[in-house]
Design an enzyme around this catalytic site. Structure first.
Site, short mmCIF file in Angstrom:
data_model
loop_
_atom_site.label_atom_id
_atom_site.label_comp_id
_atom_site.label_asym_id
_atom_site.label_seq_id
_atom_site.Cartn_x
_atom_site.Cartn_y
_atom_site.Cartn_z
N PRO A 2 44.94 28.76 17.87
CA PRO A 2 44.43 29.93 17.20
C PRO A 2 45.25 31.40 17.53
CG PRO A 2 42.62 28.56 17.60
CD PRO A 2 43.77 28.11 18.43
N GLU A 3 45.78 31.97 16.44
CA GLU A 3 46.13 33.17 17.06
C GLU A 3 45.23 34.24 16.85
OE1 GLU A 3 50.46 33.77 15.70
OE2 GLU A 3 50.65 31.49 15.35
N LYS A 52 44.06 36.89 22.19
CA LYS A 52 43.54 35.51 22.07
C LYS A 52 42.04 35.46 22.65
CE LYS A 52 48.04 33.47 20.97
NZ LYS A 52 48.78 32.24 21.53
N ASN A 196 52.85 31.01 17.87
CA ASN A 196 54.07 30.55 17.49
C ASN A 196 54.36 30.96 15.81
OD1 ASN A 196 56.11 28.88 18.03
ND2 ASN A 196 55.40 26.81 17.36
N ARG A 288 57.53 25.42 23.40
CA ARG A 288 56.80 25.35 21.94
C ARG A 288 57.96 25.43 21.10
NH1 ARG A 288 51.97 27.98 21.39
NH2 ARG A 288 51.83 26.88 19.42
#
Length: 299
Positions: A2-3, A52, A196, A288
């Site tokens: 989760p961003e 975050k 991402n 990533r």
């Protein structure tokens, strides 16, 4: 993972549903039993997010610090006074379904039996929240919270995001590094909250190669990156999902945005760029997956 927009949605939901309430705090799976005992029976005063990180502040000046990580998620429910997302976090529930109570008018009998490995359960008179799978979940003091915040970069969703000091701090941190900007945007010490999806999408929208070194990003480009991240993440908070495409780049600008048209490059490896038709590229950067358009984002 989760961003930042999801964590700010979490903070707003906790503030709306639980602030001012005395909470029963437990750890059904047992892994957080000692921490839960330190919070049990205390009043939740505020909930706030920075990047975050989620901080739940209780009336005895202790905080529950939570970082959801890749697998953490909250489930929520309550009586007819509870209205909010039924789940926020990862794995995602598409659309983060909005509900008003558990029982569709059948009457609220308290939280259900815990399902799975519930690390923390928080229960008020009118609702409940279950946390599963977080990367970090700990009780900390105010000074420990301050130390966490000191390590983080500016938050595009913070109350001072539009202030010159926040913009210039981001510019300074990005341009002071010799690493690729595609790595820097994921570094929480440079920019708090971006993951991402936002990393790939904002670099595409600003036509910046992810391989460009931070020190080679101009001041004007860094300021534009900040402004775009602020705008996109605020949209994400409002909509409960990440949408980065402009209406003119979708099949039907008047219709709700389908999942397949929500992004420009993220998870679109091999598909034509929505702007120039070049095949979207994909590779690894910083462990990533990285996505970009080799033509629109030529170095």
């Amino acid at each position: 993972m989760p961003e930042g927009h999801s964590i700010h949605r979490l903070a707003r939901q906790f503030s709306s549903a639980f602030a001012g309430a005395r909470l029963a705090v437990s750890s059904p799976q047992g892994r957080f039993a000692a921490g839960a005992a330190r919070l049990d029976g205390h009043v939740l005063e505020t909930a706030e997010a920075h990047g975050k990180q989620l901080f739940l502040h209780f009336d005895h000046d202790l905080y529950l610090r939570i970082h959801l990580g890749l697998y953490g998620a909250f489930d929520f429910g309550g009586d007819e006074t509870f209205a909010g997302a039924s789940s926020i976090g990862a794995p995602r529930r598409v659309g983060e379904r909005e509900v008003a109570g558990d029982d569709d008018g059948a009457g609220y009998a308290g939280p259900p039996e815990p399902k799975g490995a519930v690390r923390v359960r928080l229960v008020s008179e009118h609702g409940w929240a279950d946390l599963r799978g977080p990367t970090a979940c700990e009780v900390i003091t105010g000074s420990e919270r301050a130390a966490v915040l000191a390590r983080l970069g500016p938050d595009p969703l913070g109350p001072d995001a539009s202030a010159s000091a926040s913009v210039q701090e981001f510019v300074r941190r990005v341009r002071g590094k010799g690493s690729p900007v595609g790595l820097l945007l994921m570094n929480q010490e440079i920019l708090a909250g971006v993951g991402n999806v936002y990393r790939a999408e904002v670099l595409f929208r600003q036509r910046i190669s992810p391989w460009r070194l931070g020190r080679d990003v101009t001041v004007a480009e860094a300021e534009a990156l900040w402004a775009d991240v602020v705008a996109l993440m605020n949209d994400g908070v409002r909509q409960g999902r990440i949408i980065t495409t402009e209406p003119q780049d979708r099949a039907d600008p008047a219709e709700p945005v389908p999942v397949a048209e929500a992004h420009y490059v993220y998870k679109r490896t091999g598909l034509p760029c929505r702007r120039c038709g070049t095949a979207v590229a994909g590779t690894q950067m910083g462990a990533r997956k990285l996505y970009w358009c080799p033509a629109c984002q030529a170095d």
